[in-house]
Design an enzyme around this catalytic site. Structure first.
Site, PDB file in Angstrom:
ATOM      1  N   ARG A 174      76.186 -67.584 -39.953  1.00  0.00           N
ATOM      2  CA  ARG A 174      76.358 -67.663 -41.586  1.00  0.00           C
ATOM      3  C   ARG A 174      74.958 -68.055 -42.043  1.00  0.00           C
ATOM      4  NH1 ARG A 174      78.779 -71.477 -38.147  1.00  0.00           N
ATOM      5  NH2 ARG A 174      79.107 -73.860 -38.902  1.00  0.00           N
TER       6      ARG A 174
ATOM      7  N   ASN B 298      84.828 -72.072 -44.072  1.00  0.00           N
ATOM      8  CA  ASN B 298      84.911 -72.937 -45.051  1.00  0.00           C
ATOM      9  C   ASN B 298      86.082 -72.823 -46.109  1.00  0.00           C
ATOM     10  OD1 ASN B 298      81.332 -72.752 -45.911  1.00  0.00           O
ATOM     11  ND2 ASN B 298      82.538 -74.404 -44.473  1.00  0.00           N
TER      12      ASN B 298
ATOM     13  N   ARG C 237      72.197 -75.069 -47.462  1.00  0.00           N
ATOM     14  CA  ARG C 237      73.222 -74.863 -46.855  1.00  0.00           C
ATOM     15  C   ARG C 237      73.465 -73.363 -46.657  1.00  0.00           C
ATOM     16  NH1 ARG C 237      78.515 -78.239 -47.790  1.00  0.00           N
ATOM     17  NH2 ARG C 237      78.889 -77.019 -46.109  1.00  0.00           N
ATOM     18  N   HIS C 238      74.030 -73.031 -45.679  1.00  0.00           N
ATOM     19  CA  HIS C 238      74.355 -71.421 -45.859  1.00  0.00           C
ATOM     20  C   HIS C 238      75.340 -71.251 -46.939  1.00  0.00           C
ATOM     21  CE1 HIS C 238      78.410 -72.676 -44.283  1.00  0.00           C
ATOM     22  NE2 HIS C 238      77.730 -73.753 -43.412  1.00  0.00           N
TER      23      HIS C 238
ATOM     24  N   GLU D  24      74.854 -76.253 -36.456  1.00  0.00           N
ATOM     25  CA  GLU D  24      75.700 -77.448 -36.750  1.00  0.00           C
ATOM     26  C   GLU D  24      75.957 -78.356 -35.787  1.00  0.00           C
ATOM     27  OE1 GLU D  24      76.184 -79.259 -39.035  1.00  0.00           O
ATOM     28  OE2 GLU D  24      77.771 -78.769 -40.359  1.00  0.00           O
TER      29      GLU D  24
ATOM     30  N   HIS E 206      73.177 -76.271 -41.886  1.00  0.00           N
ATOM     31  CA  HIS E 206      74.563 -76.747 -42.130  1.00  0.00           C
ATOM     32  C   HIS E 206      74.439 -77.929 -42.744  1.00  0.00           C
ATOM     33  CE1 HIS E 206      75.353 -73.129 -39.399  1.00  0.00           C
ATOM     34  NE2 HIS E 206      74.149 -73.611 -38.903  1.00  0.00           N
TER      35      HIS E 206
END
Lengths: 444, 444
Positions: free
Chosen positions: B280, B236, B229-230, B300, B365
């Site tokens: 991201r 977040n 994932r980023h 995403e 994502h």
């Protein structure tokens, strides 16, 4: 910020070397591959050796193609040399990715010569043979060539057919088909009677496998595809883009009339109707008495942050974006949304299905329809986002050997114009430019 | 409102009839096809005749498979009858779409019997032969079978190999390969030494051509795929979903540490890094010294109207949507956005590329990673949206013959949890549940 596809990054250059006797549909295959790859932004070009040969010998008769005719042979060798030289320059000067050498390339000696040249220039050779012993298929191709080839322009049809058969016989004397044993070290596809049987040998790169899959899916049955935008929506009336609005009263009038227009164009056959997942396409298709399929991939270009705005609001709130989009509408991506190029990538499976299926009617959106139309009509990407695809018009496409026939059938139900000219943010109040169109037959 | 794919509408049912001597990788092919189709929501199931035979004869030796052994033959015929009967019930009772009959089906008589049965039940037969004379490939398969087949569980390795070779010899006595001439009326694919050569005969339906394309793209070279994932983003931290936020300071710390973690796992080789088009993922990959590729398809899951909201806000502003999503997270589509099923459809080309390519690192994502992970780990769709894929963790996948090895490498950089349990709208403050994970090797 372009979205790359793997083909742009692997730095692989491919040369598709056509193989096959005359009248095996090689040129049609070559042209379709170029059109498909170009649509995917992969730089592709066809080099037809016959075109080069005609510069010296414009309408030679069959004896010219006899392997024992030294003068004919010299001209033909010169033609292939020129075509190959131009192709090599194109890879270098224009950063070509997939060149197609469209010729019979009928002997192993000739193919070995091309192979060596390609390997020396680090270009991957992909041999594509069209082999055919179905006499009906061959005769159809001969009739096509007779009516479309410059070699027989102005000649009597009977002469054209008999001379062309004699030319084929001359090639048959020396023709060596690709063989699973003898040629097992070559990367090749061999199509037997179009796609009744296919032999695939040593396909390794991504780009090659894409070409193979595309070629596998082609068929030659005559067919038509119908396209329509959704009926006028409430957002069309208010000049807003995106969203998930319902149809306007005029849009509903189109939805009501559509079954009759479709029936008139299609006749008694069955259709499958493909829509997007948005209300306005489903409402437009709601009265059609056919099986329906929703595709997310047919949803309108996502306007991201500009969704729900008018062009005037976009020009005010996002002035830089507004200008950037006009400057390069194909590549421009809305903030958080999509570009035309993004839409093309998600439409690729739809195109593949369209090549495989028959009797499809697609009800979708302006930008999506432009992309689909551009594929079939071979319209350059810089032009496709500016095409005028009016509301309340059924479009019938008939892909043929050397182009696509288009018929536009107007419903004669008024609608606002959703066409925005470059540099403006106003929309016409009426689709005057297109609403005078009755039934047009265009040949791409 | 499900999005249908063509396979759901054509009402075509296909039976893939495997053909080939033992140790030709048939079961592996069959399992991969089932996994791929299931991932695409096409109901598929494998019926392995060996499993049925073991109900009567659990560990017979090679003589059992001699065609002149009447007792062995009777048991084997009974097994195939049972497998086929169960398969036919499955098509009917469970609305199966693609059944796979995994057996040697080595004679024309046997294949004609299956063909007749399928035709009577309006199921399209697709014969898939794996033919192989590459002794290294065969020996690798034998070693695989020796270590994984219940037929040799608890037996001495030397005995297993010699007995299995004797069994193969018994099949060879009667084996009839698919032939382009003799079998030209059958729909078949013949793979010769995996995919060195492929013969495709009379493939007509969409579903068949999808299976063919998938099989064409499989290779068996050992390889690994890396997923991440980023790094933690500002969204977040604030608990918002969607958007195009930048990395948080902790996210940047992960981006800084990632090159070393990757180098430790990959070794000296080259990678290609695939990211989404969002900030991201690109920021996370920015220090990696490799070629990079942006894919819109890796963006995403689009939260539509809920983009930029927290789960708490969604629960307040869209209470019905919030509940609907918890009830069926795989099918639920955000207003104007996407469902997990939509994401799977747009990821399909990515999976195909992953099957074809080597040495890929994907930075993407949460939802996208869940879908990719579900494909490789064969995780049912109702579970995949609930999988916990933590931030700041590199995942290494190694697809093997009978499953995928997983290694999770924790960066030891703190991050918020983005995992929402069913029925709640709160996120854990720390990924305690996963951050105690060191290096796990899991076998799917």
């Amino acid at each position: 910020m372009p979205v790359y596809t793997v083909s742009h990054v692997q730095n692989v250059r491919v040369c598709v070397v056509m193989v096959g006797l005359p009248a095996r549909g090689k040129s049609l295959l070559a042209q379709k591959i170029v059109r498909y790859l170009s649509w995917l932004s992969i730089k592709a070009k066809c080099f037809n050796v016959g075109t080069y040969r005609r510069q010296t010998a414009s309408q030679p008769d069959a004896s010219f193609f006899d392997v024992e005719n030294p003068e004919g042979l010299a001209v033909r060798v010169e033609a292939v040399n020129k075509a190959v030289a131009d192709m090599m320059s194109w890879y270098g000067d224009e950063a070509g990715v997939v060149g197609i050498l469209d010729a019979t390339n009928s002997t192993r000696v000739r193919r070995a010569w091309i192979l060596k040249l390609l390997r020396e220039n680090r270009i991957e050779p992909l041999f594509l043979e069209s082999w055919c012993d179905d006499s009906e298929l061959i005769m159809n191709n001969i009739l096509d060539v007779k009516t479309t080839s410059p070699d027989y322009a102005g000649k009597a049809p009977d002469f054209a057919v008999s001379d062309f058969l004699a030319r084929i016989a001359n090639y048959e004397k020396v023709y060596e088909t690709l063989d699973m044993e003898t040629d097992k070290d070559l990367t090749f596809i061999k199509l037997i009677n179009v796609n009744a049987q296919i032999i695939i040998n040593k396909i390794e790169t991504y780009l090659e496998s894409r070409i193979v899959y595309y070629v596998m899916n082609l068929h030659i049955k005559p067919r038509a595809i119908w396209l329509s935008r959704h009926g006028e929506s409430m957002y069309n009336v208010s000049g807003q883009i995106g969203g998930n609005a319902d149809l306007s009263p005029q849009g509903w009038a189109y939805a009501k009339k559509l079954p009759q227009i479709v029936a008139d164009s299609v006749g008694p056959g069955e259709l499958t109707v493909w829509t997007s997942t948005l209300n306005r396409t489903q409402q437009t298709a709601s009265n059609l008495p056919f099986k329906k399929l929703q595709w997310k991939a047919l949803d309108e270009l996502d306007a991201g942050a500009c969704d729900g705005l008018t062009y005037q609001q976009i020009a005010e709130d996002f002035p830089e974006d507004f200008k950037a989009r006009d400057d390069d509408k194909y590549e421009y991506r809305y903030p958080g949304g999509e570009s035309y190029r993004d839409v093309v990538i998600r439409l690729e499976p739809i195109i593949m299905e369209l090549e495989k299926n028959e009797n499809i009617l697609i009800v979708t959106h302006q930008a999506v329809l432009r992309c689909i139309y551009a594929y079939f009509m071979n319209i350059p990407q810089e032009q496709s986002p500016w095409m005028d695809i009016p509301l309340h018009t059924l479009i019938k496409l008939e892909p043929r050997a050397f182009g696509t026939m288009v018929e536009k059938i107007k419903a004669n139900i008024p609608a606002v114009s959703t066409y925005k000219e470059k540099g403006t943010f106003e929309l016409g109040v009426d689709d005057a430019k297109v609403n005078d169109v009755k039934n047009i037959i265009t040949r791409a």
